[in-house]
Design a protein around this motif. Structure first.
Motif, PDB file in Angstrom:
ATOM      1  N   VAL A  31       0.837  -1.211   0.000  1.00 39.44           N
ATOM      2  CA  VAL A  31       0.000   0.000   0.000  1.00 39.44           C
ATOM      3  C   VAL A  31       0.868   1.255   0.000  1.00 39.44           C
ATOM      4  O   VAL A  31       0.632   2.193  -0.780  1.00 39.44           O
ATOM      5  CB  VAL A  31      -0.967  -0.007   1.209  1.00 39.44           C
ATOM      6  CG1 VAL A  31      -1.658   1.339   1.356  1.00 39.44           C
ATOM      7  CG2 VAL A  31      -1.999  -1.121   1.064  1.00 39.44           C
ATOM      8  N   ILE A  32       1.884   1.275   0.856  1.00 44.13           N
ATOM      9  CA  ILE A  32       2.759   2.451   0.932  1.00 44.13           C
ATOM     10  C   ILE A  32       3.492   2.660  -0.382  1.00 44.13           C
ATOM     11  O   ILE A  32       3.614   3.796  -0.864  1.00 44.13           O
ATOM     12  CB  ILE A  32       3.743   2.337   2.108  1.00 44.13           C
ATOM     13  CG1 ILE A  32       2.985   2.429   3.435  1.00 44.13           C
ATOM     14  CG2 ILE A  32       4.818   3.423   2.034  1.00 44.13           C
ATOM     15  CD1 ILE A  32       3.822   2.115   4.653  1.00 44.13           C
ATOM     16  N   SER A  33       3.951   1.587  -0.997  1.00 45.93           N
ATOM     17  CA  SER A  33       4.636   1.706  -2.290  1.00 45.93           C
ATOM     18  C   SER A  33       3.715   2.295  -3.347  1.00 45.93           C
ATOM     19  O   SER A  33       4.123   3.161  -4.135  1.00 45.93           O
ATOM     20  CB  SER A  33       5.143   0.343  -2.749  1.00 45.93           C
ATOM     21  OG  SER A  33       6.161  -0.112  -1.895  1.00 45.93           O
ATOM     22  N   ASN A  34       2.470   1.850  -3.366  1.00 45.27           N
ATOM     23  CA  ASN A  34       1.495   2.405  -4.314  1.00 45.27           C
ATOM     24  C   ASN A  34       1.222   3.881  -4.039  1.00 45.27           C
ATOM     25  O   ASN A  34       1.130   4.687  -4.976  1.00 45.27           O
ATOM     26  CB  ASN A  34       0.191   1.609  -4.277  1.00 45.27           C
ATOM     27  CG  ASN A  34       0.314   0.252  -4.925  1.00 45.27           C
ATOM     28  OD1 ASN A  34       1.176   0.027  -5.771  1.00 45.27           O
ATOM     29  ND2 ASN A  34      -0.540  -0.673  -4.523  1.00 45.27           N
ATOM     30  N   LEU A  35       1.085   4.243  -2.773  1.00 45.09           N
ATOM     31  CA  LEU A  35       0.861   5.650  -2.419  1.00 45.09           C
ATOM     32  C   LEU A  35       2.071   6.506  -2.785  1.00 45.09           C
ATOM     33  O   LEU A  35       1.929   7.643  -3.242  1.00 45.09           O
ATOM     34  CB  LEU A  35       0.549   5.786  -0.925  1.00 45.09           C
ATOM     35  CG  LEU A  35      -0.799   5.263  -0.466  1.00 45.09           C
ATOM     36  CD1 LEU A  35      -0.877   5.239   1.061  1.00 45.09           C
ATOM     37  CD2 LEU A  35      -1.933   6.103  -1.046  1.00 45.09           C
ATOM     38  N   GLU A  36       3.250   5.947  -2.608  1.00 39.73           N
ATOM     39  CA  GLU A  36       4.480   6.666  -2.953  1.00 39.73           C
ATOM     40  C   GLU A  36       4.585   6.846  -4.472  1.00 39.73           C
ATOM     41  O   GLU A  36       4.877   7.946  -4.958  1.00 39.73           O
ATOM     42  CB  GLU A  36       5.689   5.899  -2.418  1.00 39.73           C
ATOM     43  CG  GLU A  36       6.977   6.656  -2.513  1.00 39.73           C
ATOM     44  CD  GLU A  36       8.127   5.913  -1.850  1.00 39.73           C
ATOM     45  OE1 GLU A  36       9.082   6.593  -1.445  1.00 39.73           O
ATOM     46  OE2 GLU A  36       8.087   4.675  -1.751  1.00 39.73           O
ATOM     47  N   THR A  37       4.304   5.797  -5.212  1.00 34.98           N
ATOM     48  CA  THR A  37       4.344   5.852  -6.680  1.00 34.98           C
ATOM     49  C   THR A  37       3.326   6.862  -7.213  1.00 34.98           C
ATOM     50  O   THR A  37       3.593   7.577  -8.173  1.00 34.98           O
ATOM     51  CB  THR A  37       4.060   4.459  -7.283  1.00 34.98           C
ATOM     52  OG1 THR A  37       5.075   3.559  -6.827  1.00 34.98           O
ATOM     53  CG2 THR A  37       4.069   4.493  -8.784  1.00 34.98           C
ATOM     54  N   SER A  38       2.172   6.931  -6.537  1.00 37.95           N
ATOM     55  CA  SER A  38       1.117   7.860  -6.957  1.00 37.95           C
ATOM     56  C   SER A  38       1.361   9.287  -6.495  1.00 37.95           C
ATOM     57  O   SER A  38       0.616  10.199  -6.854  1.00 37.95           O
ATOM     58  CB  SER A  38      -0.238   7.382  -6.425  1.00 37.95           C
ATOM     59  OG  SER A  38      -0.554   6.111  -6.945  1.00 37.95           O
TER      60      SER A  38
END
Length: 109
Positions: A31-38
């Motif tokens: 989840v954090i990786s997706n939020l960071e990528t976004s």
């Protein structure tokens, strides 16, 4: 959670999210990786321990947080308009009881 911690001047780390919500490390990492990528959050090194990365909201993250709270407030006002004052007060009391029971059940696990 990240924004609230930033507002209080506290650092928040991935493990805090894992422990608070009782979620597996791999799930939180995803989840954090997706939020960071976004572009909603960023991981920042901590001065006294380079292995630790605190989580902070980006400007885009702050805007999304504010938008969420605006929508939530609008919904609450709409909901409140459907009830009398006494009904709404009773609804809130019942929701607090439900929340308490859910927390009790979660702590027993």
């Amino acid at each position: 959670m990240i924004g609230d911690s930033q507002n209080r001047g506290q650092d928040i780390f991935q493990r805090d999210i894992e422990q608070t919500f009782r979620i597996r490390r791999s799930s939180v990492t995803s989840v954090i990786s997706n939020l960071e990528t976004s572009g909603y959050v960023q991981r920042c090194s901590v001065q006294n321990d380079a292995r630790l990365k605190k989580l902070t909201l980006t400007e885009k993250g702050w805007e999304a947080r504010q938008s969420f709270f605006d929508i939530l407030n609008d919904f609450e006002q709409t909901l409140q308009s459907e009830f009398t004052e006494a009904e709404y007060k009773k609804l809130l009391e019942m929701l607090v009881r439900i929340e308490t029971k859910l927390c009790d059940c979660r702590e027993k696990k």
